[in-house]
Design a protein around this motif. Structure first.
Motif, PDB file in Angstrom:
ATOM      1  N   ASP A 313      27.580  19.919 -20.715  1.00  0.00           N
ATOM      2  CA  ASP A 313      27.668  19.075 -19.513  1.00  0.00           C
ATOM      3  C   ASP A 313      26.779  17.842 -19.643  1.00  0.00           C
ATOM      4  O   ASP A 313      27.170  16.730 -19.264  1.00  0.00           O
ATOM      5  N   HIS A 316      28.370  15.322 -22.054  1.00  0.00           N
ATOM      6  CA  HIS A 316      29.520  14.632 -21.448  1.00  0.00           C
ATOM      7  C   HIS A 316      29.059  13.513 -20.524  1.00  0.00           C
ATOM      8  O   HIS A 316      29.667  12.428 -20.501  1.00  0.00           O
ATOM      9  N   ARG A 317      27.999  13.722 -19.753  1.00  0.00           N
ATOM     10  CA  ARG A 317      27.514  12.700 -18.824  1.00  0.00           C
ATOM     11  C   ARG A 317      26.866  11.525 -19.551  1.00  0.00           C
ATOM     12  O   ARG A 317      26.693  10.460 -18.970  1.00  0.00           O
ATOM     13  N   THR A 471      21.796  12.408 -11.695  1.00  0.00           N
ATOM     14  CA  THR A 471      22.785  12.992 -12.599  1.00  0.00           C
ATOM     15  C   THR A 471      22.739  14.511 -12.562  1.00  0.00           C
ATOM     16  O   THR A 471      23.784  15.178 -12.554  1.00  0.00           O
ATOM     17  N   TYR A 474      24.380  15.736  -9.453  1.00  0.00           N
ATOM     18  CA  TYR A 474      25.843  15.636  -9.550  1.00  0.00           C
ATOM     19  C   TYR A 474      26.415  16.787 -10.355  1.00  0.00           C
ATOM     20  O   TYR A 474      27.422  17.404  -9.978  1.00  0.00           O
ATOM     21  N   ILE A 475      25.776  17.123 -11.511  1.00  0.00           N
ATOM     22  CA  ILE A 475      26.275  18.214 -12.357  1.00  0.00           C
ATOM     23  C   ILE A 475      26.196  19.545 -11.623  1.00  0.00           C
ATOM     24  O   ILE A 475      27.143  20.346 -11.639  1.00  0.00           O
ATOM     25  N   LYS A 477      26.173  20.069  -8.379  1.00  0.00           N
ATOM     26  CA  LYS A 477      27.153  20.075  -7.279  1.00  0.00           C
ATOM     27  C   LYS A 477      28.545  20.341  -7.806  1.00  0.00           C
ATOM     28  O   LYS A 477      29.335  21.080  -7.194  1.00  0.00           O
ATOM     29  N   LYS A 478      28.852  19.779  -8.965  1.00  0.00           N
ATOM     30  CA  LYS A 478      30.162  19.999  -9.571  1.00  0.00           C
ATOM     31  C   LYS A 478      30.324  21.437 -10.018  1.00  0.00           C
ATOM     32  O   LYS A 478      31.409  22.024  -9.924  1.00  0.00           O
ATOM     33  N   GLN A 479      29.244  22.057 -10.514  1.00  0.00           N
ATOM     34  CA  GLN A 479      29.302  23.445 -10.938  1.00  0.00           C
ATOM     35  C   GLN A 479      29.535  24.373  -9.757  1.00  0.00           C
ATOM     36  O   GLN A 479      30.236  25.396  -9.885  1.00  0.00           O
ATOM     37  N   ARG A 481      31.272  23.701  -7.096  1.00  0.00           N
ATOM     38  CA  ARG A 481      32.689  23.613  -6.746  1.00  0.00           C
ATOM     39  C   ARG A 481      33.556  24.479  -7.657  1.00  0.00           C
ATOM     40  O   ARG A 481      34.564  25.012  -7.266  1.00  0.00           O
TER      41      ARG A 481
END
Length: 481
Positions: A313, A316-317, A471, A474-475, A477-479, A481
């Motif tokens: 992850d 990728h960012r 960042t 964000y990672i 929060k995405k995890q 979801r």
């Protein structure tokens, strides 16, 4: 002008059913308009013939009745004949015009005879005391006695009843035409909707072709041209779905960027070898071998996937590409295979982001009473050979060279929970503004003749620290979801 309008209409983002409805509706409207105009013209002509026939009969009767009184100069009888004509509500005037004597009139008549010898009907109008205009039509007939013309007879008819009949007829035909046009428009829309349904279904399926056809088996069982298009589209959808599955499967074993490059040109799946400027990051879990001895195999795999997932992850960012996972280590490329002018900065960002993510994971492990995991990270920048390594039957796209070897050695020499970089990475533009750089004593690196002066990444700058927090949030929060 018409061609321009047609081209504009064809390019307009309007559903094809609406376009066909407009085309068919316009054609029907034109046909019904021509038919309505023809009917109105014929009806008007018919009314005019009726009025003309009625007026000619009246004026001929008046001329016939007035022949003998006119030759006998019987003014009283002539005046009675004229007066009786105006008792008809459609007759607004009558007159007997002797050849050499004053006119005998009743009502409204023209002040002179037509100049033509044919005595055609005269269309004119007269005004009453209130200055209101009244349309009229006057018919003429010669008064003869033994082929001798003794005078003329006039009959004036009110033309308003003709206009009223004509307007009533136009209204009836107009309403009928409008009704037929409305019915035709509805029917044409239904027909257009029905005809365009296969095209609409294909357009809907084309928005996501890899999901397959969005039509019923009844539609796909057609044997006309539409059925052939369905069959071709079905095969195309199956091919796209298969390509997507192959790409997803390939991306699990090689970098998604490399997978995309290979699948974009299947005729030449072998990527070209080339020297590229980039940065490489090695990340190694400290003491993982010792830790894995006391854990079940499935828990070891779960733990390894958790940390390697955080590493992937982070890469990728930061526009990095995970080249490979080597046991409990990861190899991440920056600027390869896609050139990146900021590859050195991106490598530093990725290293700090990996550490931040690992600290977050360790915090949860400490709360659960488990041992935390520490990392070593080594970074180097420079020229490396990127290309296909292996035999023709088994290739791997990776990077090799002294730059790669030095990054691997720096990772092994880095302190626990530390980031060690080469002098080339430390001197990369912008790196010194991101973190403090602590110069280390020179090292003797196995396989290199010259000594190497490494640097340890210190405290990040305020701006870089804020970027890390955003960042990482964000990672995470995405995890969730």
């Amino acid at each position: 002008m018409i061609n321009w309008f047609v081209r504009l209409f064809r390019k307009a983002p309007v559903p094809i059913a609406i376009k066909w409805t407009i085309y068919i509706g316009t054609l029907i409207t034109m046909v019904m308009g021509v038919l309505g105009w023809f009917l109105i013209t014929q009806q008007t002509s018919f009314h005019m013939r009726e009025v003309k026939g009625f007026g000619e009969v009246l004026v001929e009767q008046l001329a016939h009745s007035a022949s003998e009184p006119l030759l006998a100069d019987d003014q009283f009888n002539l005046q009675g004949l004229v007066s009786r004509q105006t008792q008809n509500d459609k007759v607004v005037g009558a007159a007997i015009v002797p050849s050499e004597k004053p006119w005998i009139t009743s009502g409204n008549v023209p002040h002179q005879l037509p100049g033509s010898e044919e005595l055609l009907p005269m269309i004119w109008s007269w005004r009453d005391e209130g200055n209101i205009r009244h349309p009229a039509i006057t018919f003429f007939s010669p008064i003869k006695f033994r082929d001798v013309i003794a005078g003329h007879a006039m009959i004036t008819l009110d033309r308003q009843f003709l206009d009223r009949n004509q307007q009533r007829t136009i209204g009836i035909i107009g309403y009928a035409t409008f009704g037929l046009i409305l019915i035709a428009a509805i029917l044409s829309y239904v027909l257009s909707k029905r005809l365009s349904r296969p095209i609409t279904l294909l357009a809907q399926a084309g928005q996501k072709p890899e999901a397959g056809l969005l039509v019923s088996p009844m539609e796909t069982d057609r044997h006309d041209e539409i059925g052939q298009v369905y069959a071709h589209f079905d095969r195309m959808s199956a091919g796209l779905l298969e390509k997507r599955q192959v790409e997803d499967a390939l991306s699990r074993y090689v970098s998604p960027v490399v997978a995309e490059k290979i699948l974009s040109n299947l005729s030449q799946p072998r990527l070209a070898n080339q020297e590229m400027e980039g940065s490489i990051l090695f990340c190694d879990i400290v003491g993982f071998t010792r830790l894995s001895e006391d854990l079940p195999a499935d828990e070891v795999a779960s733990l390894l996937n958790l940390y390697l997932g955080a590493i992937a992850d982070s890469a990728h960012r930061c526009r990095g590409v995970v080249d490979k996972f080597i046991g409990d280590s990861a190899m991440i490329l920056f600027g390869v295979p896609e050139a990146d002018k900021e590859h050195g900065q991106q490598a530093i960002r990725c290293a700090w982001l990996i550490q931040a993510m690992v600290r977050h994971i360790n915090k949860k492990r400490r709360q659960a009473g488990k041992e935390p995991i520490m990392l070593r990270i080594g970074i180097n920048s420079g020229t490396m050979l990127a290309g296909n390594i292996g035999i023709p039957d088994r290739l791997e796209y990776t990077v090799v060279g002294d730059t790669v070897n030095l990054a691997s050695r720096l990772c092994g020499a880095a302190p626990v929970d530390g980031i060690m970089m080469s002098q080339a990475t430390a001197a990369f533009p912008g790196v010194s503004h991101m973190v403090e750089l602590h110069k280390q004593p020179t090292l003797k690196i196995r396989g290199k003749k010259n000594l190497v002066t490494p640097y340890i990444a210190g405290t990040p700058s305020r701006e870089f620290g804020q970027w890390l927090l955003r960042t990482m949030a964000y990672i995470l929060k995405k995890q969730v979801r």
